[in-house]
Motif scaffolding. Structure first.
Motif, PDB file in Angstrom:
ATOM      1  N   CYS A   1       0.832  -1.202   0.000  1.00 21.22           N
ATOM      2  CA  CYS A   1       0.000   0.000   0.000  1.00 21.22           C
ATOM      3  C   CYS A   1       0.869   1.256   0.000  1.00 21.22           C
ATOM      4  O   CYS A   1       0.602   2.206  -0.737  1.00 21.22           O
ATOM      5  CB  CYS A   1      -0.939  -0.003   1.204  1.00 21.22           C
ATOM      6  SG  CYS A   1      -2.076   1.391   1.197  1.00 21.22           S
TER       7      CYS A   1
ATOM      8  N   CYS B   1      -3.688   4.502   3.951  1.00 24.25           N
ATOM      9  CA  CYS B   1      -3.043   3.184   3.846  1.00 24.25           C
ATOM     10  C   CYS B   1      -3.574   2.251   4.925  1.00 24.25           C
ATOM     11  O   CYS B   1      -3.832   1.074   4.661  1.00 24.25           O
ATOM     12  CB  CYS B   1      -1.523   3.303   3.974  1.00 24.25           C
ATOM     13  SG  CYS B   1      -0.678   3.735   2.449  1.00 24.25           S
TER      14      CYS B   1
ATOM     15  N   ASP C   1      -6.887   0.976   3.876  1.00 25.10           N
ATOM     16  CA  ASP C   1      -6.719  -0.008   2.793  1.00 25.10           C
ATOM     17  C   ASP C   1      -6.286  -1.362   3.343  1.00 25.10           C
ATOM     18  O   ASP C   1      -6.801  -2.408   2.936  1.00 25.10           O
ATOM     19  CB  ASP C   1      -5.684   0.467   1.773  1.00 25.10           C
ATOM     20  CG  ASP C   1      -6.216   1.533   0.840  1.00 25.10           C
ATOM     21  OD1 ASP C   1      -7.426   1.839   0.892  1.00 25.10           O
ATOM     22  OD2 ASP C   1      -5.409   2.071   0.058  1.00 25.10           O
TER      23      ASP C   1
END
Length: 186
Positions: free
Chosen positions: A31, A85, A88
């Motif tokens: 990521c 991030c 994610d």
């Protein structure tokens, strides 16, 4: 991972703990790489910095700009907002590990994820970037350390428990692996 899960009262099998720890780090790193690539592309597109057939002066300016971006990102790594991030990584973990949905309520696990994301960002913004190495199939003592329950008579990598940390072709920290004949990979 044992201490993190014990702190919040979770019991998870050893192989799943290893899988979670490795997967979190790997997803965090991927990521961070993706976000960094998007950020660089956006800056170069917004300015707009020409690709390909640019004049020598434009090429020199683009290289200087890239150096300034690298320097800024490296110095700002500790304070960089990595919340996107983090989201994610949590989302991808929930997709690939059904067992993770209960674990994401653990403060210790979410803290571990945040730390992996922040570390991954710091690794990616270095010049040159520090990379994670986790795709070998054969034990290499220069890159790997066997986990204590590995089969010492086998050089076949069964699982990666932790990736090796590389700076270009130099191993800064060996990866932790399981060797043996079982055909299971994380």
């Amino acid at each position: 991972m044992d201490a993190i899960l014990r702190r919040d009262g979770f019991y998870v099998q050893d192989n799943l703990k290893n899988k979670i720890a490795f997967t979190v780090m790997l997803l965090s790193y991927r990521c961070a790489e993706e976000r960094l690539s998007e950020l660089r592309s956006t800056v170069f597109r917004l300015l707009p910095v020409p690709e390909g057939a640019a004049s020598p002066r434009q090429k020199a300016s683009a290289a200087e700009l890239n150096g300034c971006i690298n320097n800024y990102l490296c110095t700002a790594a500790d304070s960089w907002d990595t919340a996107a991030c983090y989201q994610d990584v949590v989302g991808k973990l929930c997709e690939c590990l059904q067992e993770f949905s209960a674990l994401q309520e653990s403060n210790s696990v979410t803290s571990y994820i945040r730390e992996c994301v922040q570390l991954s960002w710091a690794l990616c913004v270095q010049t040159p970037p520090l990379t994670l190495h986790y795709s070998d199939n054969v034990f290499n003592p220069a890159l790997h350390e066997r986990f204590h329950s590995s089969d010492p008579g086998s050089d076949k990598i069964r699982d990666f428990l932790w990736p090796a940390l590389m700076e270009e072709k130099t191993c800064l920290h060996k990866g932790v692996i399981m060797t043996g004949e079982e055909e299971h990979r994380l």
